[in-house]
Design a protein around this motif. Structure first.
Motif, PDB file in Angstrom:
ATOM      1  N   LYS A  90       0.834  -1.201   0.000  1.00 59.61           N
ATOM      2  CA  LYS A  90       0.000   0.000   0.000  1.00 59.61           C
ATOM      3  C   LYS A  90       0.869   1.253   0.000  1.00 59.61           C
ATOM      4  O   LYS A  90       0.555   2.240  -0.669  1.00 59.61           O
ATOM      5  N   ALA A  91       1.973   1.189   0.749  1.00 64.93           N
ATOM      6  CA  ALA A  91       2.879   2.343   0.765  1.00 64.93           C
ATOM      7  C   ALA A  91       3.486   2.566  -0.616  1.00 64.93           C
ATOM      8  O   ALA A  91       3.623   3.709  -1.075  1.00 64.93           O
ATOM      9  N   HIS A  92       3.845   1.479  -1.303  1.00 66.65           N
ATOM     10  CA  HIS A  92       4.373   1.584  -2.664  1.00 66.65           C
ATOM     11  C   HIS A  92       3.327   2.204  -3.590  1.00 66.65           C
ATOM     12  O   HIS A  92       3.642   3.077  -4.414  1.00 66.65           O
ATOM     13  N   ALA A  93       2.077   1.770  -3.448  1.00 68.64           N
ATOM     14  CA  ALA A  93       0.997   2.315  -4.285  1.00 68.64           C
ATOM     15  C   ALA A  93       0.852   3.821  -4.065  1.00 68.64           C
ATOM     16  O   ALA A  93       0.699   4.592  -5.022  1.00 68.64           O
ATOM     17  N   ARG A  94       0.920   4.251  -2.801  1.00 66.89           N
ATOM     18  CA  ARG A  94       0.811   5.690  -2.507  1.00 66.89           C
ATOM     19  C   ARG A  94       1.989   6.456  -3.107  1.00 66.89           C
ATOM     20  O   ARG A  94       1.823   7.579  -3.598  1.00 66.89           O
ATOM     21  N   ARG A  95       3.179   5.841  -3.095  1.00 70.96           N
ATOM     22  CA  ARG A  95       4.344   6.519  -3.678  1.00 70.96           C
ATOM     23  C   ARG A  95       4.188   6.679  -5.191  1.00 70.96           C
ATOM     24  O   ARG A  95       4.535   7.724  -5.747  1.00 70.96           O
ATOM     25  N   ILE A  96       3.677   5.642  -5.848  1.00 68.54           N
ATOM     26  CA  ILE A  96       3.438   5.732  -7.296  1.00 68.54           C
ATOM     27  C   ILE A  96       2.411   6.827  -7.585  1.00 68.54           C
ATOM     28  O   ILE A  96       2.561   7.622  -8.527  1.00 68.54           O
ATOM     29  N   GLU A  97       1.361   6.903  -6.763  1.00 67.52           N
ATOM     30  CA  GLU A  97       0.341   7.937  -6.933  1.00 67.52           C
ATOM     31  C   GLU A  97       0.962   9.328  -6.794  1.00 67.52           C
ATOM     32  O   GLU A  97       0.658  10.246  -7.576  1.00 67.52           O
ATOM     33  N   GLU A  98       1.850   9.497  -5.805  1.00 62.22           N
ATOM     34  CA  GLU A  98       2.520  10.785  -5.608  1.00 62.22           C
ATOM     35  C   GLU A  98       3.364  11.166  -6.823  1.00 62.22           C
ATOM     36  O   GLU A  98       3.422  12.347  -7.208  1.00 62.22           O
ATOM     37  N   VAL A  99       4.035  10.171  -7.427  1.00 60.85           N
ATOM     38  CA  VAL A  99       4.851  10.442  -8.607  1.00 60.85           C
ATOM     39  C   VAL A  99       3.963  10.948  -9.754  1.00 60.85           C
ATOM     40  O   VAL A  99       4.300  11.929 -10.428  1.00 60.85           O
ATOM     41  N   PHE A 100       2.831  10.284  -9.984  1.00 62.64           N
ATOM     42  CA  PHE A 100       1.904  10.737 -11.036  1.00 62.64           C
ATOM     43  C   PHE A 100       1.456  12.171 -10.774  1.00 62.64           C
ATOM     44  O   PHE A 100       1.439  13.007 -11.687  1.00 62.64           O
ATOM     45  N   ASP A 101       1.078  12.461  -9.524  1.00 60.20           N
ATOM     46  CA  ASP A 101       0.582  13.805  -9.197  1.00 60.20           C
ATOM     47  C   ASP A 101       1.669  14.858  -9.384  1.00 60.20           C
ATOM     48  O   ASP A 101       1.388  15.986  -9.830  1.00 60.20           O
ATOM     49  N   LYS A 102       2.910  14.493  -9.060  1.00 60.69           N
ATOM     50  CA  LYS A 102       4.008  15.458  -9.182  1.00 60.69           C
ATOM     51  C   LYS A 102       4.400  15.684 -10.640  1.00 60.69           C
ATOM     52  O   LYS A 102       4.633  16.832 -11.061  1.00 60.69           O
ATOM     53  N   LEU A 103       4.472  14.618 -11.427  1.00 63.84           N
ATOM     54  CA  LEU A 103       4.901  14.747 -12.819  1.00 63.84           C
ATOM     55  C   LEU A 103       3.818  15.349 -13.708  1.00 63.84           C
ATOM     56  O   LEU A 103       4.114  16.002 -14.705  1.00 63.84           O
ATOM     57  N   TYR A 104       2.550  15.100 -13.353  1.00 59.56           N
ATOM     58  CA  TYR A 104       1.449  15.534 -14.233  1.00 59.56           C
ATOM     59  C   TYR A 104       0.414  16.317 -13.417  1.00 59.56           C
ATOM     60  O   TYR A 104      -0.746  15.906 -13.277  1.00 59.56           O
ATOM     61  N   PRO A 105       0.816  17.470 -12.862  1.00 58.57           N
ATOM     62  CA  PRO A 105      -0.101  18.250 -12.009  1.00 58.57           C
ATOM     63  C   PRO A 105      -1.286  18.810 -12.773  1.00 58.57           C
ATOM     64  O   PRO A 105      -2.296  19.185 -12.169  1.00 58.57           O
ATOM     65  N   GLU A 106      -1.180  18.878 -14.104  1.00 58.65           N
ATOM     66  CA  GLU A 106      -2.271  19.459 -14.895  1.00 58.65           C
ATOM     67  C   GLU A 106      -3.569  18.650 -14.800  1.00 58.65           C
ATOM     68  O   GLU A 106      -4.636  19.142 -15.174  1.00 58.65           O
ATOM     69  N   TYR A 107      -3.485  17.397 -14.273  1.00 54.63           N
ATOM     70  CA  TYR A 107      -4.701  16.572 -14.145  1.00 54.63           C
ATOM     71  C   TYR A 107      -5.303  16.630 -12.746  1.00 54.63           C
ATOM     72  O   TYR A 107      -6.196  15.864 -12.413  1.00 54.63           O
ATOM     73  N   GLN A 108      -4.802  17.564 -11.933  1.00 56.76           N
ATOM     74  CA  GLN A 108      -5.367  17.869 -10.605  1.00 56.76           C
ATOM     75  C   GLN A 108      -5.564  16.620  -9.726  1.00 56.76           C
ATOM     76  O   GLN A 108      -6.537  16.515  -8.971  1.00 56.76           O
TER      77      GLN A 108
END
Length: 936
Positions: free
Chosen positions: A434-452
């Motif tokens: 679950k921690a790994h999943a949250r880290r992947i989610e954070e990477v998506f949010d950081k790299l692609y902030p335009e999708y809010q």
């Protein structure tokens, strides 16, 4: 102690009938000693006694109309229930002749074991209790109204594919032949649920089933199944409706998770008859029905259908045995290969892109960390040499943000996108935790902030926001966003999202069964009448394998063999039996007596509402008698091991941390008793460590401070007298085991958090053709080789090459043009990529494909050249050999090397001056000659 038949009836059978709703004292429901008239013996004109020509059934159960529904024949507990079999059968036929009407159902029991015999339909079968009056009247209705199944029509609007019809027909014909267990093996995506719904529809229309249970192993799958039954059988009442918690008994179709149904049958406040269902379907039956959940199947002895997508050669033999497929053949099977190769295909095939990062391949150390990151570490005052992790430790002992960033970037670059070519199509990321999943989610949010924050969402089973209408799973399935579901286990199996076009394995998988279930998430084709804007077409899906899973299963076709792990309560009882046996053999009668008392107490505390325990009543009755424990011997201990120890798998409502401590102390005492000092010392050290981790800041723990401190001294454990030692250990368990839940010890250190830039070390993908289509190297080779094999039979140039004849430059050019015209992707450059040979000419590849010439790959050529170099320089030091090995891998990976590379990282890891600090000038010249020859 044996009890009489009258006692058996009053103390056991009457209670069991009462549990099923029968009032034994109400003659309108139950008639005891039911008088049955029989013909007089041959040659006897008048009855000799008042009982001649009469038989008396122990119980007759009556319907609401007062007519006999069932006969129950009772035997005493110390007799085999089967002794009443023929007697009960005769009573049923005599009653039918005497009263007319329908043949009563037949039961015979000794209070511990009960058998149900549906005369003229099925052989007797063991059951765990009596049916209710409603159950028996339903059985009677089915028996009276059911139609032949061999000619029953199948609703092809629900399941109309040919293999679905064959699967349904196989089960219907089996039921007609009086079989009661079936196993369907159907590849993921081939419509197992729809097949089952059409089967249920046929059984209900033909009056073979009135109540059906569909078992799944997750809430999300229950919701999915409820929606499917609602769509295809809208007029059949279902349970549960949205928001329903309590069981309703007036429905026809019941869909439940295994834990929910187990809780229902164990709940004494809401009795559910073991005869409530006529047909039980077990979804994903290969893994869900053993251990605790096997109790559900022991309880409901209905016609049973198991479903699995696991290939037949992988299915566990216990699954075949459970469904009486003794020859290893399921009732029906339909494979992934059959579905993909059908015309038109029923399932979507897939392509695999294998991506491996530098850190995954070579680990994280000074040798692999970039110079920029090394400088940053030094600036931060950290030692680069202290960082040394294997690639397999990623996301376990070490977390590197840069590796997750690389995986996300590579996915966004390579994924199958929607029709606009911008956003990825629907995707599942399979993560390690679950921690790994949250880290992947954070990477998506950081790299692609335009999708809010809407592009990628974590979906895990313990998040209540996932379920229900408008929940995260519903959004992922039915809305444009999110496009990416990041999951840990929850989406591995059973989730049906046809628009999935990308699967990302961001973790290693070791179970073959689970691996192919995960692949199966993407195999479903689109439905032409349900096209969604974000996925208008799908003819292939992409698997992005970031952990070399496909390679693992090539080397280990059945995955990792997992050892069967006994539940902790079973292991504890096993140790106790071993200790009793050792004490008896050693003449320590007092210790044996002490442990026997503890074992008897454990047996007395077994969950009495468990079906497993109820079915073992006869065995338990024997060991609860005092005389069993008198003169305990090896034969009795073996009986306890084989008959009683397995029952402890039902123990779930207990403090497992306390039990684990008790197990360790018990194992220590057994080692001392067995005179195994080394084993005892190891176990003692572990126990002392556990005690040392108890926090004295907690009030309950502080009360035992004296014992806690004393137990950590060596003197505490130096007790010579056996009985004194046992008193000491019993006191330790009694006072400290309940405190183990407060332990602060970290059995595993938290992972090291790093943020180093990672890069792609290996990416297996070939671009070809005018439209830039993509295919794996293996598939590319297969396509080229198949075409050449096809053309060789009639192409004169290929025939000349095959026959060993020389060809001219013009003929070689003509052949290249012919192949390129047939398949635009066959070029010399792409052949060099696919066969990993940078220098071979076009005709050499053709000769290699025809089997006339061995064409070594670039890695093979480099490896052989270095091996030859080392043989010629037999006096090389270990450091020089290490440098050459690093250089060899550097050339294989980058396919080139320059002089300045040899005095920079990673070679400076071996010596700060690189090659100059390891070899003499003459040796350096030899190495440069070698590298120029290979990497020119």
């Amino acid at each position: 102690m044996a009890i009489s038949e009258a006692q058996t009836r009053s103390e056991l059978i009457d209670q069991q009938l009462g549990l099923a709703g029968w009032n034994v004292k109400d003659p309108l429901q139950v008639i005891e000693e039911f008088d049955i008239l029989t013909s007089l013996p041959e040659g006897v004109a008048e009855p000799c006694t008042p009982y001649t020509g009469h038989q008396f059934s122990d119980y007759v159960l009556s319907g609401k109309d007062g007519k006999p529904l069932a006969v129950v024949e009772a035997k005493t507990t110390n007799k085999d229930a089967a002794l009443g079999r023929e007697q009960a059968k005769q009573y049923c036929y005599h009653i039918q002749r005497q009263h007319g009407g329908e043949l009563p159902f037949c039961f015979y029991t000794n209070g511990h074991e009960t058998y149900f015999w549906d005369l003229e339909n099925y052989p007797p079968r063991k059951v765990v209790g009596f049916p209710t009056r409603d159950d028996l009247e339903r059985f009677q209705y089915i028996r009276r109204n059911r139609k032949r199944l061999t000619n029953e029509l199948i609703n092809t609007q629900i399941a109309g594919r040919d293999y679905q019809t064959r699967a349904i027909r196989a089960v219907l014909e089996g039921i007609e032949q009086k079989r009661r267990e079936f196993l369907l093996v159907m590849a993921t995506g081939t419509g197992k649920t729809r097949t089952c719904i059409a089967l249920v529809d046929a059984l209900m229309r033909s009056s073979h089933a009135e109540k059906v249970l569909f078992l799944v192993d997750r809430i999300a799958l229950r919701e999915q199944a409820l929606d499917a039954f609602k769509e295809h059988l809208p007029n059949e009442p279902r349970w549960p409706n949205r928001g329903e918690k309590l069981l309703a008994k007036d429905r026809r179709i019941y869909i439940a998770t295994y834990p929910t149904m187990l809780n229902i049958i164990r709940d004494e406040t809401q009795f559910l008859s073991p005869h409530f269902f006529d047909f039980v379907i077990i979804d994903e039956s290969h893994r869900s029905i053993y251990n605790t959940y096997g109790e559900i199947l022991d309880y409901f002895k209905a016609i049973t259908l198991g479903l699995t997508a696991t290939p037949t050669d992988i299915i566990d033999h216990n699954t075949f045995k459970l469904f009486h497929c003794e020859d290893g053949l399921p009732s029906f099977a339909y494979t992934f290969e059959e579905a993909v190769n059908n015309t038109p295909p029923y399932l979507c095939n897939f392509q695999v892109m294998k991506i491996q990062s530098k850190f995954q391949k070579d680990g994280i150390s000074k040798r692999t960390i970039s110079l920029e990151d090394q400088k940053r570490l030094i600036h931060e005052g950290k030692e680069v040499e202290e960082i040394n992790f294997e690639g397999s430790q990623l996301e376990k002992q070490v977390i590197n943000k840069g590796t997750n960033t690389l995986i996300v970037r590579e996915f966004m670059e390579e994924c199958i996108k929607d029709s606009n070519g911008v956003l990825p199509g629907k995707t599942i990321f399979f993560c390690l935790s679950k921690a790994h999943a949250r880290r992947i989610e954070e990477v998506f949010d950081k790299l692609y902030p335009e999708y809010q924050g809407e592009l990628a969402k974590v979906l895990v089973s313990d998040d209540p926001r996932v379920y229900g209408k408008g929940g995260l799973l519903d959004q992922f399935t039915n809305n444009d966003m999110p496009r990416i579901a990041i999951s840990v286990d929850m989406l591995d199996t059973g989730i049906d999202v046809r628009e999935l076009v990308n699967l990302v394995f961001a973790k290693p998988v070791y179970s073959y069964t689970k691996f192919w279930q995960m692949i199966g998430r993407g195999t479903r084709l689109l439905e032409s009448n349900k096209i969604k804007p974000w996925c208008t077409e799908k003819d292939v899906f992409l698997v992005l394998d970031c952990w070399d899973n496909f390679e693992y299963f090539k080397l280990n076709p059945k995955g990792k063999e997992l050892k069967t792990q006994l539940p902790l309560p079973v292991r504890l009882v096993g140790l106790r039996l071993d200790k009793i046996e050792k004490a008896l053999d050693s003449g320590e009668a007092a210790i044996a007596e002490r442990e026997s008392r503890k074992l008897r107490q454990q047996i007395a505390e077994l969950p009495q509402n468990s079906v497993v325990i109820r079915e073992a009543a006869s065995a338990l009755q024997r060991v609860t008698a005092d005389n069993f424990w008198v003169a305990l011997n090896h034969q009795k201990l073996e009986y306890l091991r084989t008959e009683i120890k397995p029952l402890f798998r039902t123990v779930s409502d207990t403090d497992f941390k306390a039990m684990r401590f008790e197990r360790d102390v018990l194992e220590y005492s057994l080692a001392v008793l067995s005179n195994e000092p080394a084993q005892a010392e190891t176990l003692q050290t572990g126990i002392v460590e556990q005690i040392g981790e108890l926090p004295l800041s907690v009030g309950f723990v502080q009360q035992q401070e004296t014992l806690i401190r004393t137990a950590q001294t060596s003197r505490y454990w130096q007790v010579d007298d056996a009985n004194t030692r046992e008193d000491t250990l019993d006191n330790l368990i009694a006072r400290l085991a309940p405190l183990m839940k407060f332990r602060e010890g970290n059995t595993t250190l938290p992972p090291v958090m790093l943020d180093f830039k990672d890069e792609v070390a290996h990416k297996e993908w070939v671009e070809f053709g005018p439209e830039n289509e993509a295919v794996s190297i293996t598939r590319y080779r297969e396509m080229v080789e198949a075409l050449i094999a096809e053309l060789t039979e009639h192409n004169p140039i290929l025939l000349k090459i095959r026959n060993g004849e020389d060809i001219t430059t013009q003929e070689a050019q003509a052949l290249a043009e012919t192949l390129h015209a047939e398949r635009p992707h066959i070029t010399e450059d792409l052949l060099r990529q696919a066969y990993k040979n940078r220098k071979a000419r076009f005709i050499q590849f053709i000769r290699h494909i025809l089997g006339l010439e061995v064409l070594k790959s670039f890695p093979e050529t480099v490896s052989e050249a270095f091996a030859q170099f080392i043989q010629q320089h037999s006096n090389l030091t270990s450091r020089q050999l290490e440098f050459l090995n690093l250089l060899k891998n550097f050339i294989i990976e980058r396919e080139k090397v320059e002089k300045r590379d040899l005095i920079a990282a990673p070679f400076t890891v071996i010596h700060p001056q690189g090659i100059r600090g390891v070899f003499s000038p003459a040796e350096i010249n030899d190495i440069l000659t070698l590298t120029e020859r290979l990497a020119a």
